[in-house]
Scaffold this motif. Structure first.
Motif, PDB file in Angstrom:
ATOM      1  N   VAL A  99       0.858  -1.185   0.000  1.00 53.68           N
ATOM      2  CA  VAL A  99       0.000   0.000   0.000  1.00 53.68           C
ATOM      3  C   VAL A  99       0.892   1.232   0.000  1.00 53.68           C
ATOM      4  N   ASP A 100       0.315   2.355  -0.435  1.00 47.21           N
ATOM      5  CA  ASP A 100       1.108   3.582  -0.395  1.00 47.21           C
ATOM      6  C   ASP A 100       1.202   4.068   1.051  1.00 47.21           C
ATOM      7  N   SER A 101       2.157   4.931   1.280  1.00 42.27           N
ATOM      8  CA  SER A 101       2.426   5.364   2.654  1.00 42.27           C
ATOM      9  C   SER A 101       1.258   6.138   3.257  1.00 42.27           C
ATOM     10  N   GLU A 102       0.466   6.839   2.412  1.00 46.75           N
ATOM     11  CA  GLU A 102      -0.681   7.576   2.933  1.00 46.75           C
ATOM     12  C   GLU A 102      -1.743   6.635   3.494  1.00 46.75           C
ATOM     13  N   LEU A 103      -1.996   5.515   2.801  1.00 47.25           N
ATOM     14  CA  LEU A 103      -2.999   4.559   3.284  1.00 47.25           C
ATOM     15  C   LEU A 103      -2.537   3.934   4.594  1.00 47.25           C
ATOM     16  N   ARG A 104      -1.276   3.572   4.666  1.00 47.66           N
ATOM     17  CA  ARG A 104      -0.765   2.994   5.908  1.00 47.66           C
ATOM     18  C   ARG A 104      -0.866   4.000   7.045  1.00 47.66           C
ATOM     19  N   ALA A 105      -0.498   5.236   6.782  1.00 46.04           N
ATOM     20  CA  ALA A 105      -0.563   6.281   7.820  1.00 46.04           C
ATOM     21  C   ALA A 105      -2.009   6.502   8.259  1.00 46.04           C
ATOM     22  N   ALA A 106      -2.943   6.485   7.303  1.00 47.50           N
ATOM     23  CA  ALA A 106      -4.357   6.664   7.646  1.00 47.50           C
ATOM     24  C   ALA A 106      -4.836   5.517   8.521  1.00 47.50           C
ATOM     25  N   ALA A 107      -4.445   4.291   8.186  1.00 48.17           N
ATOM     26  CA  ALA A 107      -4.840   3.134   8.994  1.00 48.17           C
ATOM     27  C   ALA A 107      -4.239   3.232  10.393  1.00 48.17           C
ATOM     28  N   GLU A 120      -4.187  -1.608  19.932  1.00 51.00           N
ATOM     29  CA  GLU A 120      -4.531  -2.324  18.697  1.00 51.00           C
ATOM     30  C   GLU A 120      -3.340  -2.290  17.737  1.00 51.00           C
ATOM     31  N   THR A 121      -3.102  -3.405  17.084  1.00 53.77           N
ATOM     32  CA  THR A 121      -2.025  -3.475  16.101  1.00 53.77           C
ATOM     33  C   THR A 121      -2.587  -3.292  14.702  1.00 53.77           C
ATOM     34  N   LEU A 122      -1.734  -2.939  13.792  1.00 55.41           N
ATOM     35  CA  LEU A 122      -2.143  -2.800  12.404  1.00 55.41           C
ATOM     36  C   LEU A 122      -2.610  -4.152  11.860  1.00 55.41           C
ATOM     37  N   LEU A 153      -7.050  -7.626  10.090  1.00 55.95           N
ATOM     38  CA  LEU A 153      -7.791  -8.871  10.289  1.00 55.95           C
ATOM     39  C   LEU A 153      -9.260  -8.587  10.581  1.00 55.95           C
ATOM     40  N   GLU A 154      -9.525  -7.594  11.435  1.00 54.32           N
ATOM     41  CA  GLU A 154     -10.912  -7.234  11.736  1.00 54.32           C
ATOM     42  C   GLU A 154     -11.621  -6.723  10.483  1.00 54.32           C
ATOM     43  N   ALA A 155     -10.924  -5.928   9.676  1.00 56.01           N
ATOM     44  CA  ALA A 155     -11.519  -5.409   8.442  1.00 56.01           C
ATOM     45  C   ALA A 155     -11.876  -6.551   7.495  1.00 56.01           C
ATOM     46  N   VAL A 156     -11.022  -7.536   7.387  1.00 58.48           N
ATOM     47  CA  VAL A 156     -11.299  -8.690   6.525  1.00 58.48           C
ATOM     48  C   VAL A 156     -12.515  -9.441   7.053  1.00 58.48           C
ATOM     49  N   ARG A 157     -12.562  -9.690   8.356  1.00 57.31           N
ATOM     50  CA  ARG A 157     -13.700 -10.403   8.941  1.00 57.31           C
ATOM     51  C   ARG A 157     -15.015  -9.655   8.712  1.00 57.31           C
ATOM     52  N   LEU A 158     -15.002  -8.348   8.947  1.00 62.90           N
ATOM     53  CA  LEU A 158     -16.214  -7.553   8.775  1.00 62.90           C
ATOM     54  C   LEU A 158     -16.675  -7.546   7.316  1.00 62.90           C
ATOM     55  N   ASN A 159     -15.746  -7.473   6.387  1.00 61.36           N
ATOM     56  CA  ASN A 159     -16.113  -7.505   4.976  1.00 61.36           C
ATOM     57  C   ASN A 159     -16.662  -8.862   4.572  1.00 61.36           C
ATOM     58  N   ILE A 160     -16.117  -9.923   5.118  1.00 59.80           N
ATOM     59  CA  ILE A 160     -16.655 -11.258   4.847  1.00 59.80           C
ATOM     60  C   ILE A 160     -18.094 -11.340   5.338  1.00 59.80           C
TER      61      ILE A 160
END
Length: 93
Positions: free
Chosen positions: A11-19, A27-29, A34-41
């Motif tokens: 990912v670009d540095s802006e997306l990582r910084a936003a996350a 909370e870890t990145l 992982l939570e984002a993947v679960r919620l999207n599923i």
């Protein structure tokens, strides 16, 4: 149960910084991703089930010849919304 890994993401540095900027305390990145993947599923499974129920209802309506016009359904929904708003207004006293 054996564990597996998800593919690494570039990912670009802006997306990582936003996350990283929205991580909660402790909370870890990785946990966030992982939570984002679960919620999207879950969301996609819910969408799939919703569409399947809609298609099944359509097929059943066709089989029985029992349809509700769009105008009638919109009128019912408007009435339901009006009732809900009336209840909500009454509870804010």
């Amino acid at each position: 149960m054996k564990t597996a890994t998800l593919p690494p993401l570039r990912v670009d540095s802006e997306l990582r910084a936003a996350a990283e900027s929205v991580l909660q305390e402790g909370e870890t990145l990785s946990g966030f991703v992982l939570e984002a993947v679960r919620l999207n599923i879950e969301r996609r499974e819910s969408q799939r089930a919703f569409i399947a129920r809609g298609l099944a209802a359509r097929d059943e309506a066709r089989m029985h010849g029992e349809f509700v016009s769009a105008e009638d359904m919109l009128a019912r929904l408007d009435a339901s919304l009006a009732r809900a708003r009336g209840k909500q207004a009454g509870s804010k006293v």
